[in-house]
Design an enzyme around this catalytic site. Structure first.
Site, PDB file in Angstrom:
ATOM      1  N   TRP A 127      53.380  45.029  42.941  1.00  0.00           N
ATOM      2  CA  TRP A 127      52.890  43.843  42.244  1.00  0.00           C
ATOM      3  C   TRP A 127      53.489  43.843  40.834  1.00  0.00           C
ATOM      4  CZ3 TRP A 127      48.002  43.624  38.991  1.00  0.00           C
ATOM      5  CH2 TRP A 127      47.674  42.304  38.656  1.00  0.00           C
ATOM      6  N   ASP A 208      45.130  51.074  44.110  1.00  0.00           N
ATOM      7  CA  ASP A 208      44.818  49.673  43.829  1.00  0.00           C
ATOM      8  C   ASP A 208      44.430  49.044  45.163  1.00  0.00           C
ATOM      9  OD1 ASP A 208      44.628  47.041  43.062  1.00  0.00           O
ATOM     10  OD2 ASP A 208      46.584  46.935  42.091  1.00  0.00           O
ATOM     11  N   ALA A 210      42.907  45.707  46.635  1.00  0.00           N
ATOM     12  CA  ALA A 210      42.574  44.325  46.291  1.00  0.00           C
ATOM     13  C   ALA A 210      42.347  43.445  47.508  1.00  0.00           C
ATOM     14  CB  ALA A 210      43.687  43.726  45.429  1.00  0.00           C
ATOM     15  N   LYS A 243      39.714  38.389  46.312  1.00  0.00           N
ATOM     16  CA  LYS A 243      40.181  37.888  47.599  1.00  0.00           C
ATOM     17  C   LYS A 243      39.091  37.940  48.659  1.00  0.00           C
ATOM     18  CE  LYS A 243      44.017  38.883  45.227  1.00  0.00           C
ATOM     19  NZ  LYS A 243      44.012  39.569  43.920  1.00  0.00           N
TER      20      LYS A 243
END
Length: 394
Positions: A127, A208, A210, A243
């Site tokens: 990202w 991470d 997400a 999300k």
């Protein structure tokens, strides 16, 4: 002072959004922005979120500040969702943050303050904001091989070979599930090999996560994070609710610090609190309280999980439809990877020139690295995209 400021580079995704907005073609397709959209092109408010918000409006009696780490019930609920019982709760410090980005930023700053000589290793690609924040903070960083542009899968041998060069105390940034931007993910056997390498080299994982629930299911998507966190002495985890709860604008995230000795958890917690105080004082609470309400109410949690699963299956169906249509049009199975990838994104593995041709000739908008947002498609637009990809010669 202000006259000395220099223009910052335009955000590529925001610039893409502007181009898409100004494109008059009725068949244009937006696959660039990393936001979930349903078949009607809308990012919906989930049923459980609406109900939780209704309860808050009726029952909440104050808008006073919460603690520096946010509502403890939110931390408990998120730790349970992500880690289950894989790590003893008394080893985990947790602090609410403004979104997953806030959690990533706080983690990087903690690394910078505590281990200034540590290098943070990020996947190639990752990202983009990961590298942007690291560079902004002046944190040493480098990449490890991850995506194989030929197979459109994980270059696992290259990944292990590169990470074997990391020094003790370095931090390895890993995507817990649904890798952004590639959609290519490790299996559990490969994750175990990563754990073995972390332990052998004395490396510290930062995860991470997400997109829990967007890949193979809520429990399945947490498996790698739980394996790592339960196997290593120390671990950082940055989590986002944007999300899987659809609360993008509420900026709802969490940073966890797992320590080897439960006796040190209070010190870690104090440092997470201190970082919050220095950067934004008290974290936002509305989204966190909505998430807590859902996760601690049996009926709401079941409804949320049902809607999330429908979302996951919808994206999986679009993946399978696109891969099948591409096979039909191209007479080749070279696009089969799209059905194997998981999460919102896949990376086609083509050049920026080809991506620009898709935009100019067909009105297909995606990021220049060929990341496409599967959630930007629907059953009608899949054949349009497939034909554009084949006609462009990708």
């Amino acid at each position: 002072m202000l006259i000395k400021l220099k223009q910052q580079p335009a955000d590529k995704i925001l610039a893409l959004m502007a181009m898409y907005r100004d494109d008059p073609r009725p068949t244009k397709i937006d696959l660039g922005v990393g936001v979930y959209k349903n078949a009607e092109g809308v990012t919906p408010v989930m049923r459980a979120v609406k109900e939780a918000e209704r309860r808050l409006v009726e029952e909440q009696t104050s808008k006073a500040y919460v603690g520096l780490a946010g509502d403890p019930a939110y931390g408990d609920a998120m730790v349970n969702l992500i880690l289950g019982t894989s790590v003893a709760r008394d080893r985990i410090a947790a602090a609410a943050t403004p979104g997953g980005t806030g959690a990533v930023r706080q983690a990087f700053e903690l690394i910078h303050n505590t281990s200034p000589d540590a290098t943070v290793w990020v996947s190639n690609p990752t990202w983009p904001n990961h590298v942007s924040i690291l560079n902004y903070l002046g944190v040493p960083n480098t990449t490890y091989r991850y995506f194989d542009a030929e197979t459109r899968g994980v270059d696992f041998e290259g990944m292990l070979e590169d990470l074997a060069g990391a020094k003790s105390g370095d931090v390895i940034l890993l995507h817990g599930c649904c890798h952004n931007p590639t959609g290519a993910n490790l299996n559990l056997t490969q994750w175990q090999a990563v754990v073995d390498l972390l332990l052998e080299r004395g490396l510290i994982p930062m995860i991470d996560i997400a997109y829990q629930g967007f890949g193979d299911g809520l429990e399945e998507d947490a498996a790698a994070t739980r394996l790592i966190a339960s196997s290593v002495p120390e671990c950082l985890i940055a989590a986002s609710c944007s999300k899987n709860f659809g609360v993008y604008r509420e900026r709802t995230g969490l940073l966890m610090g797992i320590t080897e000795d439960a006796g040190n958890t209070g010190v870690v917690q104090g440092n997470l609190n201190h970082l919050n105080r220095q950067n934004f004082s008290f974290p936002p609470d509305h989204g966190a309280r909505v998430v807590t309400t859902i996760l601690t109410d049996e009926t709401l949690r079941a409804d949320w999980a049902t809607e999330l699963e429908a979302t996951r299956l919808g994206m999986l169906g679009l993946r399978e439809q696109l891969a099948s249509e591409l096979q039909r049009l191209s007479g080749s199975d070279r696009f089969g990877f799209i059905a194997q990838h998981r999460g919102m994104f896949s990376q086609l593995g083509t050049t920026p020139d080809m991506v620009e041709r898709l935009r100019a000739e067909h009105g297909i908008y995606m990021v220049s690295d060929s990341r496409l947002n599967i959630a930007g498609l629907n059953k009608v637009t899949v054949p349009i995209l497939a034909k554009a990809i084949v006609d462009t010669g990708i």
